[in-house]
Design an enzyme around this catalytic site. Structure first.
Site, PDB file in Angstrom:
ATOM      1  N   GLU A  92      13.100 -15.174  24.041  1.00 27.72           N
ATOM      2  CA  GLU A  92      12.944 -13.770  23.688  1.00 27.72           C
ATOM      3  C   GLU A  92      11.497 -13.312  23.822  1.00 27.72           C
ATOM      4  O   GLU A  92      10.571 -14.095  23.609  1.00 27.72           O
ATOM      5  CB  GLU A  92      13.358 -13.559  22.227  1.00 27.72           C
ATOM      6  CG  GLU A  92      14.800 -13.875  21.980  1.00 27.72           C
ATOM      7  CD  GLU A  92      15.171 -13.717  20.510  1.00 27.72           C
ATOM      8  OE1 GLU A  92      16.177 -14.313  20.119  1.00 27.72           O
ATOM      9  OE2 GLU A  92      14.456 -13.024  19.773  1.00 27.72           O
ATOM     10  N   CYS A 105       4.858  -9.678  22.946  1.00 28.24           N
ATOM     11  CA  CYS A 105       4.927 -10.924  22.176  1.00 28.24           C
ATOM     12  C   CYS A 105       5.807 -11.875  22.991  1.00 28.24           C
ATOM     13  O   CYS A 105       6.980 -11.584  23.244  1.00 28.24           O
ATOM     14  CB  CYS A 105       5.557 -10.594  20.827  1.00 28.24           C
ATOM     15  SG  CYS A 105       5.911 -12.033  19.845  1.00 28.24           S
ATOM     16  N   CYS A 112      12.157 -24.589  18.749  1.00 26.30           N
ATOM     17  CA  CYS A 112      10.950 -25.075  18.063  1.00 26.30           C
ATOM     18  C   CYS A 112      11.312 -26.292  17.224  1.00 26.30           C
ATOM     19  O   CYS A 112      12.415 -26.374  16.689  1.00 26.30           O
ATOM     20  CB  CYS A 112      10.401 -23.969  17.166  1.00 26.30           C
ATOM     21  SG  CYS A 112       8.854 -24.407  16.346  1.00 26.30           S
ATOM     22  N   CYS A 116      10.748 -24.367  10.118  1.00 24.24           N
ATOM     23  CA  CYS A 116      10.452 -23.517   8.959  1.00 24.24           C
ATOM     24  C   CYS A 116      11.765 -22.913   8.464  1.00 24.24           C
ATOM     25  O   CYS A 116      12.586 -22.456   9.273  1.00 24.24           O
ATOM     26  CB  CYS A 116       9.470 -22.406   9.337  1.00 24.24           C
ATOM     27  SG  CYS A 116       7.935 -23.064  10.002  1.00 24.24           S
ATOM     28  N   CYS A 119      12.945 -19.191   9.407  1.00 26.18           N
ATOM     29  CA  CYS A 119      12.815 -18.769  10.805  1.00 26.18           C
ATOM     30  C   CYS A 119      14.079 -19.060  11.624  1.00 26.18           C
ATOM     31  O   CYS A 119      14.587 -20.192  11.635  1.00 26.18           O
ATOM     32  CB  CYS A 119      11.615 -19.489  11.411  1.00 26.18           C
ATOM     33  SG  CYS A 119      11.423 -19.186  13.173  1.00 26.18           S
ATOM     34  N   GLU A 160       6.237 -23.116  18.963  1.00 28.87           N
ATOM     35  CA  GLU A 160       4.927 -23.355  18.360  1.00 28.87           C
ATOM     36  C   GLU A 160       3.937 -23.611  19.515  1.00 28.87           C
ATOM     37  O   GLU A 160       3.974 -24.671  20.154  1.00 28.87           O
ATOM     38  CB  GLU A 160       5.032 -24.565  17.408  1.00 28.87           C
ATOM     39  CG  GLU A 160       3.718 -25.145  16.942  1.00 28.87           C
ATOM     40  CD  GLU A 160       2.724 -24.103  16.393  1.00 28.87           C
ATOM     41  OE1 GLU A 160       3.103 -23.254  15.579  1.00 28.87           O
ATOM     42  OE2 GLU A 160       1.554 -24.148  16.813  1.00 28.87           O
ATOM     43  N   SER A 191      -0.504 -17.571  17.637  1.00 30.15           N
ATOM     44  CA  SER A 191      -0.080 -17.826  16.263  1.00 30.15           C
ATOM     45  C   SER A 191       0.399 -19.267  16.111  1.00 30.15           C
ATOM     46  O   SER A 191       1.172 -19.769  16.921  1.00 30.15           O
ATOM     47  CB  SER A 191       1.063 -16.864  15.907  1.00 30.15           C
ATOM     48  OG  SER A 191       1.504 -17.083  14.595  1.00 30.15           O
ATOM     49  N   LEU A 215       0.475 -18.835   7.169  1.00 32.62           N
ATOM     50  CA  LEU A 215       0.194 -19.548   5.919  1.00 32.62           C
ATOM     51  C   LEU A 215       1.389 -19.435   4.971  1.00 32.62           C
ATOM     52  O   LEU A 215       1.919 -20.444   4.513  1.00 32.62           O
ATOM     53  CB  LEU A 215      -1.092 -18.968   5.306  1.00 32.62           C
ATOM     54  CG  LEU A 215      -1.750 -19.768   4.196  1.00 32.62           C
ATOM     55  CD1 LEU A 215      -2.056 -21.202   4.631  1.00 32.62           C
ATOM     56  CD2 LEU A 215      -3.033 -19.074   3.726  1.00 32.62           C
ATOM     57  N   ASN A 290      11.877 -11.271   7.179  1.00 30.47           N
ATOM     58  CA  ASN A 290      13.058 -10.751   7.832  1.00 30.47           C
ATOM     59  C   ASN A 290      14.228 -11.664   7.478  1.00 30.47           C
ATOM     60  O   ASN A 290      14.221 -12.827   7.877  1.00 30.47           O
ATOM     61  CB  ASN A 290      12.803 -10.797   9.343  1.00 30.47           C
ATOM     62  CG  ASN A 290      13.385  -9.623  10.037  1.00 30.47           C
ATOM     63  OD1 ASN A 290      14.501  -9.203   9.732  1.00 30.47           O
ATOM     64  ND2 ASN A 290      12.618  -9.070  10.943  1.00 30.47           N
ATOM     65  N   CYS A 333      12.343 -12.939  15.669  1.00 27.91           N
ATOM     66  CA  CYS A 333      12.466 -13.691  16.912  1.00 27.91           C
ATOM     67  C   CYS A 333      13.355 -14.915  16.747  1.00 27.91           C
ATOM     68  O   CYS A 333      13.255 -15.631  15.772  1.00 27.91           O
ATOM     69  CB  CYS A 333      11.086 -14.111  17.415  1.00 27.91           C
ATOM     70  SG  CYS A 333      10.773 -13.439  19.038  1.00 27.91           S
TER      71      CYS A 333
HETATM   72  N1  SAH Z   1       5.265 -20.959  15.764  1.00 28.38           N
HETATM   73  C1  SAH Z   1       4.242 -20.001  15.584  1.00 28.38           C
HETATM   74  C2  SAH Z   1       4.463 -18.721  16.343  1.00 28.38           C
HETATM   75  C3  SAH Z   1       5.844 -18.210  16.445  1.00 28.38           C
HETATM   76  S1  SAH Z   1       6.538 -17.634  14.925  1.00 28.38           S
HETATM   77  C4  SAH Z   1       4.021 -19.725  14.114  1.00 28.38           C
HETATM   78  O1  SAH Z   1       4.843 -20.145  13.307  1.00 28.38           O
HETATM   79  O2  SAH Z   1       3.015 -19.116  13.787  1.00 28.38           O
HETATM   80  C5  SAH Z   1       5.719 -16.060  14.804  1.00 28.38           C
HETATM   81  C6  SAH Z   1       5.514 -15.553  13.384  1.00 28.38           C
HETATM   82  O3  SAH Z   1       6.758 -15.101  12.828  1.00 28.38           O
HETATM   83  C7  SAH Z   1       4.965 -16.584  12.429  1.00 28.38           C
HETATM   84  O4  SAH Z   1       3.942 -16.028  11.626  1.00 28.38           O
HETATM   85  C8  SAH Z   1       6.174 -16.914  11.600  1.00 28.38           C
HETATM   86  O5  SAH Z   1       5.841 -17.486  10.389  1.00 28.38           O
HETATM   87  C9  SAH Z   1       6.845 -15.574  11.504  1.00 28.38           C
HETATM   88  N2  SAH Z   1       8.253 -15.589  11.110  1.00 28.38           N
HETATM   89  C10 SAH Z   1       9.215 -16.448  11.475  1.00 28.38           C
HETATM   90  N3  SAH Z   1      10.387 -16.118  10.896  1.00 28.38           N
HETATM   91  C11 SAH Z   1      10.144 -15.011  10.154  1.00 28.38           C
HETATM   92  C12 SAH Z   1      10.953 -14.191   9.315  1.00 28.38           C
HETATM   93  N4  SAH Z   1      12.243 -14.465   9.123  1.00 28.38           N
HETATM   94  N5  SAH Z   1      10.372 -13.140   8.700  1.00 28.38           N
HETATM   95  C13 SAH Z   1       9.057 -12.860   8.895  1.00 28.38           C
HETATM   96  N6  SAH Z   1       8.256 -13.600   9.659  1.00 28.38           N
HETATM   97  C14 SAH Z   1       8.781 -14.666  10.285  1.00 28.38           C
HETATM   98 FE1  SF4 Z   2       8.571 -22.727  14.768  1.00 23.55          FE
HETATM   99 FE2  SF4 Z   2       6.924 -20.723  14.104  1.00 23.55          FE
HETATM  100 FE3  SF4 Z   2       9.566 -20.587  13.604  1.00 23.55          FE
HETATM  101 FE4  SF4 Z   2       8.060 -22.257  12.204  1.00 23.55          FE
HETATM  102  S1  SF4 Z   2       7.899 -20.012  12.217  1.00 23.55           S
HETATM  103  S2  SF4 Z   2      10.050 -22.734  13.095  1.00 23.55           S
HETATM  104  S3  SF4 Z   2       6.608 -22.932  13.727  1.00 23.55           S
HETATM  105  S4  SF4 Z   2       8.614 -20.658  15.600  1.00 23.55           S
END
Ligand code: SAH
Ligand code: SF4
Length: 352
Positions: A92, A105, A112, A116, A119, A160, A191, A215, A290, A333
């Protein structure tokens, strides 16, 4: 003969290949420029002889991102793309329009490994790394589709970036090259969830890009619950690497903080966060989480976000509550790919 990925070569590498193959190296520059203008076939390179075009087509392929789905926001014309690559994998990208121009973006991996818990990408597992050419192709496809020039790139889509370090670095050099798209490092953000060893590596490259660090918690006990990477690299080690990054590059770090109702959004969390970041050249971005299917996480209320922000500011930090573009299509995303894969759909849609 297996074809090689021509768009992932630097200009120097391409010139070297041409030299070895007995082709005049100046033609490599012409080909390079065509590739970075986003052509999808060698036949579009109209000032290259037919013979050379055929020669190239027998040795190389041009990586393109095909539009599989397209969602256009009703509110602010943000566009979310689901792109398909030649092996059938999907990623995406999100195109946003700001007053200063277009920003995209992009994804750096299919899926990944980091897992997390909030996510959507993390929930779908990992499939493969993207090649530098596939990162370029996402930008080029969006430019072509809208007949625009994109000025800013954010590596914040699926994946990532620092877990695909070499390809991402190569992409950064290609996208910023003068003979290519010429998007300067100051217009690029990367990021990361906090791969400490790679942050040190990146710091030593001394690039002028903006580093965003996800963070999302002020301490290890909360962070470990939502981000497994914290077990390997706890908050204090991460912040130490961030201080090193600032020292090496002179650049301000942007900390991302997704506000989850009842998890990380209390006044106590705000105070602890402010203390930890005090004195650092940084900015905090507060984003309402989200909600993703399969989790019980809910967005913090608006007044909670604002109160949290004020506490940080009172302690001397700069912080903003981030505007969420395309909130009607965003669904964070990773969700579009997940939904698409589950449905097995193949149509190009323009949902309004
Ligand atoms: N892997 C990298 C970049 C891709 S994720 C990272 O984690 O930084 C891009 C951003 O979206 C990151 O800051 C991540 O923490 C955030 N993100 C992922 N899922 C999310 C959600 N459900 N709501 C808000 N932010 C989210
Ligand atoms: Fe991967 Fe970033 Fe999603 Fe964490 S927030 S699972 S590092 S894409």
């Amino acid at each position: 003969m297996t074809l090689e990925d021509i768009k992932s070569f630097s200009l120097e590498e391409l010139q070297e290949q041409f030299r070895q193959q007995g082709q005049p190296p100046y033609k490599a520059l012409q080909v390079y420029q065509w590739l970075h203008r986003g052509v999808s076939s060698f036949d579009e390179m109209t000032d290259i002889s037919k013979v050379l075009r055929q020669y190239l087509a027998e040795r190389y392929y041009i990586s393109v991102a095909n539009i599989e789905k397209k969602l256009v926001s009703d509110y602010d014309s943000t566009i979310k793309y689901l792109f398909r690559f030649r092996d059938g994998e999907y990623v995406e990208s999100v195109l946003m329009r700001y007053h200063h121009g277009y920003s995209i973006c992009i994804s750096t991996q299919v899926g990944c490994k980091m897992g997390c818990t909030f996510c959507a990408t993390g929930k779908s597992g990992f499939s493969r790394n993207l090649a530098p050419s596939e990162m370029l192709a996402q930008i080029q496809a969006a430019q072509r589709d809208n007949d625009i020039r994109i000025s800013n790139v954010v590596l914040m889509g699926m994946g990532e970036p620092l877990d695909n370090y070499d390809n991402v670095l190569k992409f950064l050099r290609l996208v910023s090259s003068e003979q290519g798209m010429n998007i300067g490092m100051r217009h690029i953000s990367l990021s990361t969830c906090g791969l400490v060893d790679q942050i040190y590596r990146l710091a030593d490259e001394k690039l002028q890009l903006t580093l965003s660090v996800s963070l999302h918690a002020p301490n290890d006990s909360i962070r470990t619950r939502t981000m497994p990477v914290n077990r390997k690299w706890p908050v204090e080690e991460l912040l130490k690497a961030c201080r090193y990054y600032i020292k090496q590059t002179g650049r301000r770090i942007s900390f991302e903080y997704a506000m989850i109702d009842g998890v990380n959004d209390s006044d106590v969390c705000a105070t602890e966060l402010a203390k930890r970041l005090s004195g650092m050249l940084c900015h905090v971005n507060l984003i309402p989480v989200n909600p993703v299917g399969g989790t019980s996480y809910r967005k913090s209320k608006r007044d909670r976000l604002e109160r949290f922000c004020r506490i940080l500011e009172r302690q001397g930090l700069t912080a903003t509550v981030r505007r969420t573009l395309g909130s009607d299509i965003n669904a964070s995303c990773g969700q579009l790919r997940r939904k698409h894969t589950e449905e097995g759909g193949t149509t190009v849609e323009d949902i309004r």
